[in-house]
Design an enzyme around this catalytic site. Structure first.
Site, short mmCIF file in Angstrom:
data_model
loop_
_atom_site.label_atom_id
_atom_site.label_comp_id
_atom_site.label_asym_id
_atom_site.label_seq_id
_atom_site.Cartn_x
_atom_site.Cartn_y
_atom_site.Cartn_z
N HIS A 58 0.81 -1.22 0.00
CA HIS A 58 0.00 0.00 0.00
C HIS A 58 0.84 1.27 0.00
O HIS A 58 0.36 2.35 -0.34
CB HIS A 58 -0.94 0.01 1.21
CG HIS A 58 -2.03 -0.99 1.10
ND1 HIS A 58 -3.33 -0.65 0.79
CD2 HIS A 58 -2.03 -2.34 1.21
CE1 HIS A 58 -4.08 -1.74 0.74
NE2 HIS A 58 -3.31 -2.79 0.99
N ASP A 100 3.38 9.45 -0.81
CA ASP A 100 2.22 8.68 -0.39
C ASP A 100 2.00 7.56 -1.39
O ASP A 100 2.16 7.79 -2.61
CB ASP A 100 0.98 9.60 -0.39
CG ASP A 100 0.03 9.31 0.75
OD1 ASP A 100 0.00 8.15 1.20
OD2 ASP A 100 -0.68 10.23 1.18
P1 ADQ Z 1 -3.08 6.02 4.86
O1 ADQ Z 1 -1.68 6.48 5.08
O2 ADQ Z 1 -3.89 5.78 6.05
O3 ADQ Z 1 -3.14 4.72 3.96
P2 ADQ Z 1 -4.95 7.53 3.00
O4 ADQ Z 1 -4.89 6.85 1.70
O5 ADQ Z 1 -5.03 9.00 2.87
O6 ADQ Z 1 -3.72 7.23 3.95
O7 ADQ Z 1 -6.23 7.02 3.75
C1 ADQ Z 1 -6.68 7.61 4.92
C2 ADQ Z 1 -8.10 7.14 5.21
O8 ADQ Z 1 -8.45 7.57 6.52
C3 ADQ Z 1 -9.10 7.73 4.23
O9 ADQ Z 1 -9.97 6.73 3.78
C4 ADQ Z 1 -9.85 8.78 5.05
O10 ADQ Z 1 -11.23 8.83 4.79
C5 ADQ Z 1 -9.63 8.36 6.48
N1 ADQ Z 1 -9.43 9.59 7.28
C6 ADQ Z 1 -8.46 10.47 7.11
N2 ADQ Z 1 -8.63 11.49 7.98
C7 ADQ Z 1 -9.73 11.23 8.70
C8 ADQ Z 1 -10.41 11.88 9.78
N3 ADQ Z 1 -10.00 13.03 10.28
N4 ADQ Z 1 -11.48 11.30 10.30
C9 ADQ Z 1 -11.89 10.14 9.80
N5 ADQ Z 1 -11.31 9.48 8.80
C10 ADQ Z 1 -10.23 10.00 8.26
C11 ADQ Z 1 -2.19 3.83 3.35
C12 ADQ Z 1 -1.15 4.49 2.43
C13 ADQ Z 1 -1.86 5.34 1.39
C14 ADQ Z 1 -2.85 4.49 0.60
C15 ADQ Z 1 -3.75 3.70 1.53
C16 ADQ Z 1 -4.60 2.68 0.78
O11 ADQ Z 1 -0.26 5.29 3.21
O12 ADQ Z 1 -0.92 5.93 0.51
O13 ADQ Z 1 -3.66 5.32 -0.21
O14 ADQ Z 1 -3.00 2.97 2.50
O15 ADQ Z 1 -3.82 1.83 0.02
#
Ligand code: ADQ
Length: 490
Positions: A165, A377
């Site tokens: 990921h 990311d």
């Molecule tokens: P993450 O590093 O967790 O994931 P991201 O892809 O942005 O990063 O996902 C974050 C998730 O958390 C989103 O679905 C979002 O809705 C939720 N979220 C963020 N802020 C929030 C808040 N304040 N309250 C509630 N929910 C919140 C890892 C990798 C990424 C990759 C994903 C999926 O680091 O690059 O996109 O896995 O493969």
């Protein structure tokens, strides 16, 4: 379709003790869970992972937490030392910073690797115990890169697949890792390796070429091929998506419409800029705040006309670096608000907490500009969720070049280098001034990609390739069994 076994470090919920025999169950935040949970709920299968508490797993509360999940949940237990050295240590103080190109944040502690291997072997034992020959085993993410090797050493011959990921770094960075060869060898025990972007596949192949002299890379147009120890390993990029329709539907619901109107009513006459991230140094939050400060300094027309809503979800706060990092954010927010606020305008609204889903969607829908500027990311789902919530076409996405999502969204987003504070500041002004027609045209292009390449498309494309491999393995195993039958002395 064969039975699906998903393996990830964390389960989609965390158990926590709040006193003797009192337990809370918190749904896990983060990208992997948002993507995989709906898929497993729909198809059924098994999810193997750690429920987030060190020590023994309480049977009653665990059964309670998994009731009605729609799939079987099998826990893996970790001791406190294992949590510290495997999870906080090797996974989050070695691999996570290194793979995000931040090698100065790494603690290359030799004991971390030994525990990482031992815990991966435990996961492998649980998988071996639960699985049958024709199951589809799908291992996820950087915590479990050694599982394939552990399973092979235990004699498992079935097809194994893996998805990373987070980004895979280029050779110059990867070569800092003391265990570089052992890790690549372990990854090459899987039969299918999935990455988020073309960039990651390229980086991985570059490392294989430089580090593994006995592996041969056979370039292909779609799925790449590596020949290693008489086996063929396929590699591809499978950009993860979101459940587009569910976000779009939620954004149009009455409850969210009301909440987003309330949000906007609190800041009349201002364009709202949204940052939503887990607390993590890879997300570029301080750099973003510095750019915002620079924008307010150099472009006075923005003062009193924009508000940055920055939501930070607490994450990994037990690691000291994360704690220091939060203090840095707090100081920057204080500095900006101290310098620029007036009696009726506060430039940064800062929330250090998770939002419930309706509230998150209301923020997406209610904000005019999304400010997504990670230093690096794997993908970044926030950028895609923001687009899904803007059926009105009225939103601008400022997106880092270094987010995996940039490969798909570059035709509509305003791409920036998050380290270039002045460029980002000028891009805020550009977004602020952008007219409705351009906003709508850009958003339309992004929404088309996010809608078509959604999470179900992602799962299907990965499983389709994986299923072919599984079928081939099963066929070969049956042929061998038949041969053995024919030659009883063999
Ligand atoms: P993450 O590093 O967790 O994931 P991201 O892809 O942005 O990063 O996902 C974050 C998730 O958390 C989103 O679905 C979002 O809705 C939720 N979220 C963020 N802020 C929030 C808040 N304040 N309250 C509630 N929910 C919140 C890892 C990798 C990424 C990759 C994903 C999926 O680091 O690059 O996109 O896995 O493969």
């Amino acid at each position: 379709m064969n039975r699906l076994i998903v393996v990830s470090n964390r389960l989609p919920f965390a158990l926590d003790s709040t006193g003797e025999d009192l337990w809370t169950v918190t749904p896990a935040a983060g990208g992997l869970v948002s993507a995989v949970e709906p898929m497993l709920r729909e198809r059924g299968g098994i999810w193997i992972g750690w429920p987030g508490i060190a020590g023994e797993i309480p049977k009653g509360p665990f059964a309670e937490a998994t009731r009605g999940a729609g799939y079987k949940v099998v826990p893996v237990a970790l001791s406190e030392t294992e949590r510290d050295e495997f999870y906080y240590g090797y996974s989050n103080e070695v691999i996570w910073p290194l793979f995000h190109d931040l090698q100065n944040f790494c603690s290359f502690e030799p004991a971390f690797w030994e525990t990482y291997k031992a815990v991966n072997e435990r996961y492998a034992d649980v998988i071996a115990h639960c699985s049958q020959a024709d199951d589809f085993v799908w291992v996820h993410d950087y915590h479990l890169m050694y599982v394939g090797q552990a399973l092979r050493e235990g004699g498992l011959r079935a097809a194994l697949t893996f998805f990373l990921h987070i980004p895979f770094p280029p050779y110059d960075i990867f070569s800092k890792l003391p265990q570089q060869q052992r890790l690549l060898r372990a990854l090459l025990q899987f039969d299918l390796l999935g990455f988020q972007t073309r960039r990651d596949v390229r980086n991985f192949l570059g490392c294989v070429r430089r580090v593994m002299s006995d592996a041969r890379v056979v370039p292909r147009r779609d799925l790449q091929l590596v020949r290693f120890e008489k086996r063929d390993i396929r590699l591809g990029h499978f950009p993860i998506g979101i459940d587009f329709e569910s976000f779009e539907r939620a954004a149009m619901s009455d409850a969210v419409t009301r909440r987003s109107e309330e949000l906007r009513a609190g800041f009349r006459g201002c364009q709202l800029i949204l940052g939503v991230d887990r607390l993590d140094y890879s997300k570029g939050i301080p750099e973003r705040l510095r750019a915002y400060r620079d924008a307010l300094e150099r472009h006075p027309e923005l003062r009193g006309r924009v508000v940055l809503i920055q939501v930070v979800v607490p994450s990994r706060v037990e690691i000291p670096r994360y704690h220091e990092f939060k203090q840095r954010i707090d100081r920057l927010v204080g500095d900006i608000n101290g310098r620029f606020s007036t009696s009726n305008w506060l430039p940064v609204q800062y929330h250090f907490r998770g939002l419930d889903r309706d509230d998150l969607v209301a923020h997406y829908r209610g904000c005019d500009i999304a400010f997504v500027t990670p230093l690096k990311d794997g993908m970044n789902l926030v950028a895609k969720e923001y687009c899904a919530c803007h059926a009105d076409g009225n939103g601008v996405l400022i997106l880092s070049h270094f987010a995996g999502a940039a490969e798909q969204l570059k035709t509509g987003a305003l791409l920036v280098n998050p380290y270039d504070v002045e460029e980002v500041a000028d891009t805020i002004l550009k977004a602020f001034r952008m007219n409705d027609a351009e906003r709508a045209a850009r958003m339309k292009r992004m929404r088309r990609v996010v809608r078509e390449e959604n999470v179900f498309w992602w799962v299907d494309s990965f499983l389709r390739v994986g299923a072919k491999l599984t079928a081939r393995f099963v066929r070969r195993a049956n042929q061998q069994a038949a041969k053995l039958k024919k030659t009883p002395n063999a």
